[in-house]
Design a protein around this motif. Structure first.
Motif, PDB file in Angstrom:
ATOM      1  N   PHE A 176       2.759  -2.133   9.902  1.00 54.72           N
ATOM      2  CA  PHE A 176       3.503  -3.386   9.836  1.00 54.72           C
ATOM      3  C   PHE A 176       3.367  -4.018   8.449  1.00 54.72           C
ATOM      4  CE2 PHE A 176       3.762  -7.990  10.402  1.00 54.72           C
ATOM      5  CZ  PHE A 176       4.957  -8.124  11.082  1.00 54.72           C
ATOM      6  N   VAL A 177       2.108  -4.103   7.971  1.00 55.60           N
ATOM      7  CA  VAL A 177       1.843  -4.738   6.673  1.00 55.60           C
ATOM      8  C   VAL A 177       2.597  -4.003   5.567  1.00 55.60           C
ATOM      9  CG1 VAL A 177       0.031  -5.124   4.929  1.00 55.60           C
ATOM     10  CG2 VAL A 177      -0.406  -5.723   7.314  1.00 55.60           C
ATOM     11  N   VAL A 178       2.570  -2.670   5.611  1.00 53.85           N
ATOM     12  CA  VAL A 178       3.197  -1.889   4.542  1.00 53.85           C
ATOM     13  C   VAL A 178       4.721  -1.863   4.705  1.00 53.85           C
ATOM     14  CG1 VAL A 178       3.347   0.397   3.470  1.00 53.85           C
ATOM     15  CG2 VAL A 178       1.128  -0.518   4.177  1.00 53.85           C
ATOM     16  N   SER A 179       5.200  -1.590   5.955  1.00 57.95           N
ATOM     17  CA  SER A 179       6.650  -1.414   6.124  1.00 57.95           C
ATOM     18  C   SER A 179       7.403  -2.725   5.914  1.00 57.95           C
ATOM     19  CB  SER A 179       6.975  -0.818   7.497  1.00 57.95           C
ATOM     20  OG  SER A 179       6.648  -1.762   8.486  1.00 57.95           O
ATOM     21  N   LYS A 180       6.764  -3.864   6.225  1.00 64.04           N
ATOM     22  CA  LYS A 180       7.449  -5.154   6.007  1.00 64.04           C
ATOM     23  C   LYS A 180       7.265  -5.651   4.578  1.00 64.04           C
ATOM     24  CE  LYS A 180       8.727  -5.517  10.299  1.00 64.04           C
ATOM     25  NZ  LYS A 180      10.060  -5.118  10.680  1.00 64.04           N
ATOM     26  N   GLY A 181       6.554  -4.878   3.790  1.00 67.96           N
ATOM     27  CA  GLY A 181       6.406  -5.240   2.377  1.00 67.96           C
ATOM     28  C   GLY A 181       5.440  -6.388   2.140  1.00 67.96           C
ATOM     29  N   LEU A 182       4.555  -6.693   3.127  1.00 64.67           N
ATOM     30  CA  LEU A 182       3.593  -7.789   2.939  1.00 64.67           C
ATOM     31  C   LEU A 182       2.697  -7.501   1.741  1.00 64.67           C
ATOM     32  CD1 LEU A 182       4.439  -8.969   5.714  1.00 64.67           C
ATOM     33  CD2 LEU A 182       2.045  -9.322   6.181  1.00 64.67           C
ATOM     34  N   VAL A 183       2.156  -6.277   1.695  1.00 66.06           N
ATOM     35  CA  VAL A 183       1.345  -5.853   0.548  1.00 66.06           C
ATOM     36  C   VAL A 183       1.743  -4.414   0.219  1.00 66.06           C
ATOM     37  CG1 VAL A 183      -0.993  -5.516  -0.346  1.00 66.06           C
ATOM     38  CG2 VAL A 183      -0.597  -7.265   1.376  1.00 66.06           C
ATOM     39  N   SER A 184       2.135  -4.167  -1.016  1.00 65.50           N
ATOM     40  CA  SER A 184       2.498  -2.795  -1.392  1.00 65.50           C
ATOM     41  C   SER A 184       1.227  -2.040  -1.796  1.00 65.50           C
ATOM     42  CB  SER A 184       3.478  -2.826  -2.562  1.00 65.50           C
ATOM     43  OG  SER A 184       2.795  -3.287  -3.708  1.00 65.50           O
ATOM     44  N   GLY A 185       1.341  -0.727  -1.939  1.00 64.45           N
ATOM     45  CA  GLY A 185       0.203   0.088  -2.374  1.00 64.45           C
ATOM     46  C   GLY A 185      -0.314  -0.387  -3.731  1.00 64.45           C
ATOM     47  N   ASP A 186       0.632  -0.709  -4.640  1.00 68.09           N
ATOM     48  CA  ASP A 186       0.231  -1.169  -5.979  1.00 68.09           C
ATOM     49  C   ASP A 186      -0.524  -2.485  -5.899  1.00 68.09           C
ATOM     50  OD1 ASP A 186       1.263   0.980  -7.231  1.00 68.09           O
ATOM     51  OD2 ASP A 186       3.121   0.009  -7.895  1.00 68.09           O
ATOM     52  N   GLU A 187      -0.039  -3.367  -5.007  1.00 71.96           N
ATOM     53  CA  GLU A 187      -0.700  -4.679  -4.888  1.00 71.96           C
ATOM     54  C   GLU A 187      -2.100  -4.540  -4.306  1.00 71.96           C
ATOM     55  OE1 GLU A 187       3.287  -7.471  -4.442  1.00 71.96           O
ATOM     56  OE2 GLU A 187       2.369  -6.588  -2.675  1.00 71.96           O
ATOM     57  N   LEU A 188      -2.240  -3.644  -3.319  1.00 70.18           N
ATOM     58  CA  LEU A 188      -3.571  -3.440  -2.733  1.00 70.18           C
ATOM     59  C   LEU A 188      -4.523  -2.907  -3.810  1.00 70.18           C
ATOM     60  CD1 LEU A 188      -5.237  -3.667  -0.206  1.00 70.18           C
ATOM     61  CD2 LEU A 188      -4.590  -1.347   0.411  1.00 70.18           C
ATOM     62  N   ASN A 189      -3.994  -2.018  -4.642  1.00 67.87           N
ATOM     63  CA  ASN A 189      -4.787  -1.475  -5.757  1.00 67.87           C
ATOM     64  C   ASN A 189      -5.211  -2.601  -6.699  1.00 67.87           C
ATOM     65  OD1 ASN A 189      -5.911   0.465  -7.386  1.00 67.87           O
ATOM     66  ND2 ASN A 189      -4.033   0.730  -8.579  1.00 67.87           N
ATOM     67  N   GLU A 190      -4.283  -3.506  -6.978  1.00 70.18           N
ATOM     68  CA  GLU A 190      -4.561  -4.641  -7.875  1.00 70.18           C
ATOM     69  C   GLU A 190      -5.626  -5.564  -7.258  1.00 70.18           C
ATOM     70  OE1 GLU A 190      -3.452  -4.549 -10.712  1.00 70.18           O
ATOM     71  OE2 GLU A 190      -3.803  -6.567 -11.490  1.00 70.18           O
ATOM     72  N   ILE A 191      -5.526  -5.789  -5.932  1.00 68.46           N
ATOM     73  CA  ILE A 191      -6.511  -6.648  -5.252  1.00 68.46           C
ATOM     74  C   ILE A 191      -7.890  -5.982  -5.324  1.00 68.46           C
ATOM     75  CG2 ILE A 191      -7.190  -7.658  -3.027  1.00 68.46           C
ATOM     76  CD1 ILE A 191      -4.063  -7.610  -2.389  1.00 68.46           C
ATOM     77  N   ALA A 192      -7.921  -4.656  -5.094  1.00 69.85           N
ATOM     78  CA  ALA A 192      -9.203  -3.928  -5.125  1.00 69.85           C
ATOM     79  C   ALA A 192      -9.788  -3.928  -6.539  1.00 69.85           C
ATOM     80  CB  ALA A 192      -9.008  -2.497  -4.635  1.00 69.85           C
ATOM     81  N   ARG A 193      -8.932  -3.981  -7.555  1.00 72.37           N
ATOM     82  CA  ARG A 193      -9.390  -3.978  -8.945  1.00 72.37           C
ATOM     83  C   ARG A 193      -9.934  -5.352  -9.339  1.00 72.37           C
ATOM     84  NH1 ARG A 193      -7.493  -3.881 -14.048  1.00 72.37           N
ATOM     85  NH2 ARG A 193      -5.521  -4.858 -13.520  1.00 72.37           N
ATOM     86  N   ARG A 194      -9.242  -6.392  -8.883  1.00 72.17           N
ATOM     87  CA  ARG A 194      -9.618  -7.737  -9.329  1.00 72.17           C
ATOM     88  C   ARG A 194     -10.552  -8.468  -8.361  1.00 72.17           C
ATOM     89  NH1 ARG A 194      -6.421  -9.825 -13.435  1.00 72.17           N
ATOM     90  NH2 ARG A 194      -4.656  -8.523 -13.946  1.00 72.17           N
ATOM     91  N   GLY A 195     -10.562  -8.039  -7.087  1.00 72.07           N
ATOM     92  CA  GLY A 195     -11.417  -8.736  -6.115  1.00 72.07           C
ATOM     93  C   GLY A 195     -10.812 -10.046  -5.655  1.00 72.07           C
ATOM     94  N   ARG A 196      -9.523 -10.236  -5.874  1.00 68.47           N
ATOM     95  CA  ARG A 196      -8.881 -11.434  -5.333  1.00 68.47           C
ATOM     96  C   ARG A 196      -7.376 -11.217  -5.207  1.00 68.47           C
ATOM     97  NH1 ARG A 196      -6.840 -15.572  -8.744  1.00 68.47           N
ATOM     98  NH2 ARG A 196      -7.551 -17.004  -7.150  1.00 68.47           N
ATOM     99  N   PHE A 197      -6.769 -12.062  -4.342  1.00 71.22           N
ATOM    100  CA  PHE A 197      -5.321 -12.036  -4.204  1.00 71.22           C
ATOM    101  C   PHE A 197      -4.753 -12.935  -5.293  1.00 71.22           C
ATOM    102  CE2 PHE A 197      -6.555 -10.644  -0.079  1.00 71.22           C
ATOM    103  CZ  PHE A 197      -5.472 -10.013   0.506  1.00 71.22           C
ATOM    104  N   GLU A 198      -3.890 -12.421  -6.154  1.00 72.24           N
ATOM    105  CA  GLU A 198      -3.258 -13.278  -7.152  1.00 72.24           C
ATOM    106  C   GLU A 198      -2.260 -14.194  -6.444  1.00 72.24           C
ATOM    107  OE1 GLU A 198      -4.180 -13.482 -10.308  1.00 72.24           O
ATOM    108  OE2 GLU A 198      -5.673 -11.959  -9.885  1.00 72.24           O
ATOM    109  N   VAL A 199      -1.966 -15.359  -7.083  1.00 76.59           N
ATOM    110  CA  VAL A 199      -1.113 -16.376  -6.436  1.00 76.59           C
ATOM    111  C   VAL A 199       0.241 -15.784  -6.005  1.00 76.59           C
ATOM    112  CG1 VAL A 199       0.013 -18.614  -6.766  1.00 76.59           C
ATOM    113  CG2 VAL A 199      -2.249 -18.203  -7.735  1.00 76.59           C
TER     114      VAL A 199
END
Ligand SMILES: Cc1cc2nc3c(=O)[nH]c(=O)nc-3n(C[C@H](O)[C@H](O)[C@H](O)COP(=O)(O)OP(=O)(O)OC[C@H]3O[C@@H](n4cnc5c(N)ncnc54)[C@H](O)[C@@H]3O)c2cc1C
Length: 263
Positions: A175-198
């Motif tokens: 659901f999260v991926v198919s509805k575009g809530l968080v893309s693979g790239d964004e999850l990678n970015e969150i894992a890199r930075r340790g936070r959700f950007e605004v």
């Protein structure tokens, strides 16, 4: 080594599926300089009874058509401490780095870079303590300040993201991926930075409120809030060993309160 060619060998692939790799993921990393050679593996949560990563790999991954006729060149495995770091890397006459200090990214399990960061922080503190002539916790303490600000704060925040992700079912993930809530790239970015950007938060909240999962929206809001709280707590890591136990108690309270809210 594969019999056939690897398609798009420049792409590293990570697959999340709770049936194949419960609590973890499986990966397919081609070696760009050695045609046909791939690093394939699978990780699971260590506390799951009756689930062995080697068996899961054999059953679900190596049985796939792309591995037909392939040869195992090298095999191995080990525990990976995917969690927040030890609360201190040093004490009187003692210092730890790398996996021994649990300095692994809790979401993707990468520990090589953070092990080197911990080694740099600890070695500088040791040099400093030896120059004073006493390797007490106080004289080694700068290792903690250095590590917690550089990477530990991110690990602390990502540890509750790990917990959140491990509790999602395959349907929720889909659901999260198919509805575009968080893309693979964004999850990678969150894992890199340790936070959700605004920008990512805004998008998730907008999309989630349009969708039919208010409980998921509430959980995501709580997750974002607590990730920030925990990161801030690590940025306020105590400046001396005497204040450590109070800081640890506060950390435990924040984590407990997160789990209580999400119950
Ligand atoms: C299957 C798997 C895949 C991984 N993939 C990645 C990845 O793609 N990217 C990434 O960043 N991280 C990855 N990691 C994690 C990463 O490998 C570790 O976090 C990192 O290597 C930790 O470094 P370290 O120096 O603490 O420990 P290690 O690299 O384990 O080094 C410890 C060394 O100490 C030696 N040793 C142990 N006991 C003794 C003893 N008594 N005396 C002397 N020597 C001893 C060991 O032989 C070893 O050489 C992976 C881990 C696993 C298990």
């Amino acid at each position: 080594m594969l019999e056939g060619e690897v398609e798009e060998p420049e792409i590293l692939r990570i697959y999340v599926n709770n049936e194949v790799a419960p609590g973890g993921y499986w990966w397919f990393f081609p070696y760009s300089l050695m045609r046909g050679y791939v690093n394939v593996g699978l990780g699971v949560r260590a506390d799951l009874k009756g689930i062995h990563p080697r068996e899961q790999l054999r059953k679900y991954v190596l049985s796939r058509p792309e591995f037909k006729g392939s040869k195992v060149v090298k095999a191995g495995g080990a525990l990976v401490p995917t969690r927040r770091p030890l609360t201190t890397l040093v004490w009187n006459g003692v210092a730890v780095i790398g996996d021994a200090a649990y300095v692994v990214n809790p979401v993707h399990g990468g520990g090589k870079g953070s092990s080197m960061i911990s080694a740099k922080c600890v070695s500088e503190a040791i040099v400093n303590a030896l120059s004073i002539g006493n390797t007490s916790a106080t004289n080694l303490w700068s290792a903690n300040i250095c590590y917690m600000r550089r990477y530990g704060c991110k690990q602390g925040a990502l540890d509750i993201l790990r917990y959140f992700l491990q509790k999602l079912s395959n349907e929720d993930l889909e659901f999260v991926v198919s509805k575009g809530l968080v893309s693979g790239d964004e999850l990678n970015e969150i894992a890199r930075r340790g936070r959700f950007e605004v920008g990512i938060i805004d998008k998730i909240l907008k999309l989630a409120s349009l969708l039919t999962r208010p409980s998921l929206l509430l959980k995501l809001r709580t997750l974002v809030k607590y990730m920030d709280l925990i990161k801030e707590h690590y940025m306020n890591y105590p400046s001396r060993p005497e204040d450590l136990s109070m800081w640890v108690n506060e950390l435990r309270n924040i984590i407990k309160s997160y789990h209580d809210v999400l119950k």
